[in-house]
Motif scaffolding. Structure first.
Motif, PDB file in Angstrom:
ATOM      1  N   ASN A 120      35.510  44.836  31.427  1.00  0.00           N
ATOM      2  CA  ASN A 120      36.389  45.114  31.619  1.00  0.00           C
ATOM      3  C   ASN A 120      37.734  44.364  33.080  1.00  0.00           C
ATOM      4  O   ASN A 120      37.593  43.158  32.751  1.00  0.00           O
ATOM      5  N   ASN A 121      38.595  44.542  32.009  1.00  0.00           N
ATOM      6  CA  ASN A 121      39.884  43.714  32.882  1.00  0.00           C
ATOM      7  C   ASN A 121      39.853  43.501  34.723  1.00  0.00           C
ATOM      8  O   ASN A 121      39.079  44.956  35.045  1.00  0.00           O
ATOM      9  N   ASP A 122      39.699  42.825  34.987  1.00  0.00           N
ATOM     10  CA  ASP A 122      39.881  42.656  36.861  1.00  0.00           C
ATOM     11  C   ASP A 122      38.438  42.283  36.461  1.00  0.00           C
ATOM     12  O   ASP A 122      37.836  42.634  37.364  1.00  0.00           O
ATOM     13  N   ALA A 123      37.442  42.142  35.320  1.00  0.00           N
ATOM     14  CA  ALA A 123      35.702  42.200  35.454  1.00  0.00           C
ATOM     15  C   ALA A 123      35.564  40.750  36.285  1.00  0.00           C
ATOM     16  O   ALA A 123      34.075  40.545  36.693  1.00  0.00           O
ATOM     17  N   GLY A 124      35.999  40.265  36.103  1.00  0.00           N
ATOM     18  CA  GLY A 124      35.808  38.726  36.737  1.00  0.00           C
ATOM     19  C   GLY A 124      35.498  37.660  35.544  1.00  0.00           C
ATOM     20  O   GLY A 124      34.923  36.550  36.446  1.00  0.00           O
ATOM     21  N   LYS A 125      35.689  37.862  34.482  1.00  0.00           N
ATOM     22  CA  LYS A 125      35.540  36.497  32.675  1.00  0.00           C
ATOM     23  C   LYS A 125      36.337  35.508  34.094  1.00  0.00           C
ATOM     24  O   LYS A 125      35.495  34.712  33.874  1.00  0.00           O
ATOM     25  N   SER A 126      37.614  35.882  33.830  1.00  0.00           N
ATOM     26  CA  SER A 126      38.035  34.053  34.019  1.00  0.00           C
ATOM     27  C   SER A 126      37.770  33.864  35.760  1.00  0.00           C
ATOM     28  O   SER A 126      37.815  32.440  35.666  1.00  0.00           O
ATOM     29  N   THR A 127      37.675  34.441  35.634  1.00  0.00           N
ATOM     30  CA  THR A 127      37.137  33.807  37.799  1.00  0.00           C
ATOM     31  C   THR A 127      35.505  33.288  37.569  1.00  0.00           C
ATOM     32  O   THR A 127      35.843  31.926  38.528  1.00  0.00           O
ATOM     33  N   ILE A 128      34.495  33.614  37.064  1.00  0.00           N
ATOM     34  CA  ILE A 128      33.681  32.773  36.706  1.00  0.00           C
ATOM     35  C   ILE A 128      34.396  30.807  36.191  1.00  0.00           C
ATOM     36  O   ILE A 128      33.598  30.334  36.529  1.00  0.00           O
ATOM     37  N   LEU A 129      34.599  31.712  35.152  1.00  0.00           N
ATOM     38  CA  LEU A 129      35.177  29.864  34.425  1.00  0.00           C
ATOM     39  C   LEU A 129      35.915  29.548  36.256  1.00  0.00           C
ATOM     40  O   LEU A 129      36.075  27.993  35.549  1.00  0.00           O
ATOM     41  N   GLU A 130      36.404  29.777  36.252  1.00  0.00           N
ATOM     42  CA  GLU A 130      37.459  29.162  36.977  1.00  0.00           C
ATOM     43  C   GLU A 130      36.118  28.365  38.196  1.00  0.00           C
ATOM     44  O   GLU A 130      36.720  27.734  38.721  1.00  0.00           O
ATOM     45  N   ALA A 131      35.551  29.574  39.051  1.00  0.00           N
ATOM     46  CA  ALA A 131      34.532  29.122  40.134  1.00  0.00           C
ATOM     47  C   ALA A 131      33.876  28.003  39.255  1.00  0.00           C
ATOM     48  O   ALA A 131      33.480  26.979  39.849  1.00  0.00           O
ATOM     49  N   ILE A 132      33.225  28.014  38.052  1.00  0.00           N
ATOM     50  CA  ILE A 132      32.707  26.537  37.433  1.00  0.00           C
ATOM     51  C   ILE A 132      33.580  25.551  37.700  1.00  0.00           C
ATOM     52  O   ILE A 132      33.051  24.128  38.336  1.00  0.00           O
TER      53      ILE A 132
END
Length: 536
Positions: free
Chosen positions: A30-42
């Protein structure tokens, strides 16, 4: 290749771990689940950069998990000495001869494996200033990142650089690819393939000639005459207008591609988005081991999305791919077994799905499987008429509230593909799923027995009309309502039960819509009410 990631106190993740598939990882949530954050962290772990800039230059208090910050502030106000929060991103790599130099146990798991770490922590050089800062806890609102430092380390504790990590990543987000640079590359890519050296020389000469004749235009001559005579407070030299004809200003940056005679920036967003993603793939993927793609479906129609997904699959073969998406089509085409449903602490994988179910959804990729995955509560139905009647049943028992307004998704699985969806549901124990199906003239217990392996899971229930003499939804509705009630609900005036029931069977969806919209009080079959209760 990357084997897993462990995150502490970064953005939405307080304590998070995710194991990676060696080929494809489809991140959903869902929104704000952290999908983009995972890509960013990698990307951050492999490059040391956030949005293209070194992390220490973009360090912000808002990168820290806010619960960790809140607990630290509460501790200060309670006069408890606690260390300030740290951000840690541990990126684990597969053990190979190339990664062996990064091996160590300097990671959150204390595992003796190769990997790299981003650590954002209090700089000891500023400890005195930090202690002075926290003497007044009532004034503390945010993490004092000016006292922090960023360490980029291997798991053996030694510092790393971009060159010392034997894995490279390419982060592709169409929203952040600047159009002009993409167009320049696009033109060079095509022209380099099509033009021989002699043709390139001719094109360069023609472009220079056009620029040189610019100053000879009558209107430009008049403007330059006026400029020469104008007083200047800046320079004693003459001021004129002309086009740069130096080598750095070549035709490659001045010529703009057109699609169907439209300049590229004026074509549709979908066309631009597709082209920019493919350009980035062509430009970056050849030298990358890991490809990160952010929501490729943006602005795309269904058929164009299909073409793009196929090209991504082909271009990224033999590379490790991470894709975030909100599209069931992308998910189904690339494989449900590659799905990662994100939570705040981990990712739930569907790689235990039966092979025939995976193939089923790949072939029939229009199914709303992502709705099934993301819905915490859902009811599976056979067709649109069941969907409408169940919505009405929910409204009747919940003060006129639609199921979707209560967080319940009614999903039409188009016939009898319940088992395919239940293969997914049994792997997601946090999702409550109810099935509503006709008995088709069979004993209800026999129908339920077909789903016994699924209903053994506490999150799955199956609801069937008990009386085999009433085979489908319409007779079941007629059974618990008299003719006058159903005539009123349907806006009809039939004088016999048989005629009314025949009308309901021949006009299933129209009848269900009339029932959904009717102000008439309507009794619902018991199995419908049980299904609504099961997910409520």
């Amino acid at each position: 290749m990357l084997s897993k990631i462990v995150i502490q106190n970064y953005r939405t993740f307080r304590n998070f771990r995710l194991d990676f598939d060696a080929e494809m990882n489809i991140l959903v949530g869902n929104n704000d689940a952290g999908k983009s954050t995972i890509l960013e962290a990698i990307d951050l772990g492999l490059t040391g950069k956030l949005r293209g800039r070194p992390l220490y230059q973009d360090l912000s208090p808002y990168l820290f998990h806010q619960d960790a910050v809140g607990e630290w502030i509460d501790a200060l106000k309670g006069s408890r000495a606690v260390p300030p929060p740290e951000i840690i991103i541990d990126l684990f790599l597969e053990l190979t001869p190339e990664t062996a130099a990064l091996k160590g146990n300097n990671n959150l798991l204390k595992a003796d494996e190769p990997g790299v770490r981003i650590r954002v922590a209090l700089n000891p050089d500023y400890e005195a200033e930090y202690k002075e800062f926290i003497k007044h806890p009532a004034k503390v609102r945010l993490i004092p990142t000016e006292y922090y430092k960023v360490d980029w380390l291997a798991f053996d504790g030694n510092g790393v650089t971009f060159r010392s990590i034997p894995a490279t990543a390419s982060l592709i987000d169409a929203a952040n690819i600047h159009l002009q640079s993409g167009v320049d590359y696009y033109m060079r890519h095509i022209l380099n393939d099509l033009l021989v050296p002699d043709e390139r020389v001719k094109l360069t000469r023609a472009y220079r000639s056009l620029r040189e004749t610019f100053a000879e235009d009558e209107s430009i001559v008049k403007i330059n005459d006026a400029l020469r005579g104008a007083p200047s407070d800046v320079s004693d030299r003459e001021l004129t207008l002309n086009i740069d004809v130096s080598q750095k200003s070549s035709w490659e940056s001045g010529i703009v591609p057109h699609l169907d005679d439209l300049p590229f920036q004026f074509v549709g967003k979908g066309e631009q988005s597709t082209l920019k993603i493919l350009l980035a793939l062509n430009k970056r993927v050849d030298d990358a081991h890991i490809v990160l793609v952010e929501e490729p479906e943006n602005h795309l129609s269904f058929p164009n999305l299909g073409k793009l997904v196929k090209k991504i699959s082909e271009k990224c073969k033999d590379r490790q791919v991470f894709i975030t998406t909100h599209s069931s089509f992308v998910l189904n085409k690339l494989g449900l077994d590659k799905l990662v449903l994100l939570s705040q602490t981990e990712g739930v994988r569907l790689d235990r799905l039966p092979a025939d179910t995976q193939n089923y959804f790949r072939k029939l990729s229009g199914y709303d499987t992502l709705r099934m995955v993301l819905a915490r509560r859902s009811i599976l139905v056979e067709g649109p008429s069941d969907e409408l009647v169940i919505q009405r049943a929910h409204m009747d028992t919940h003060g006129g509230t639609l199921p979707v307004e209560s967080g319940i998704d009614i999903i039409n699985v188009r016939g009898l593909s319940f088992k395919r969806f239940l293969d997914i549901a049994q792997l997601l124990p946090q999702n409550v799923v109810a099935v509503v199906t006709d008995n088709d003239g069979k004993d209800a217990s026999d129908v339920k027995q077909r789903y016994a392996s699924y209903t053994a899971h506490p999150n799955i229930t199956v609801h069937v009309g008990e009386d085999a003499a009433f085979k489908t939804l319409e007779p079941q509705l007629f059974k618990v309502n008299d003719r006058a009630t159903m005539n009123a609900a349907l806006g009809q005036s039939f004088t016999t039960d048989d005629d009314l029931l025949d009308y309901m069977k021949r006009h299933k969806t129209d009848g269900a819509l009339a029932i959904f919209q009717s102000n008439q009080t309507i009794n619902m079959p018991e199995y419908i009410k049980e299904a609504v209760d099961a997910v409520s």
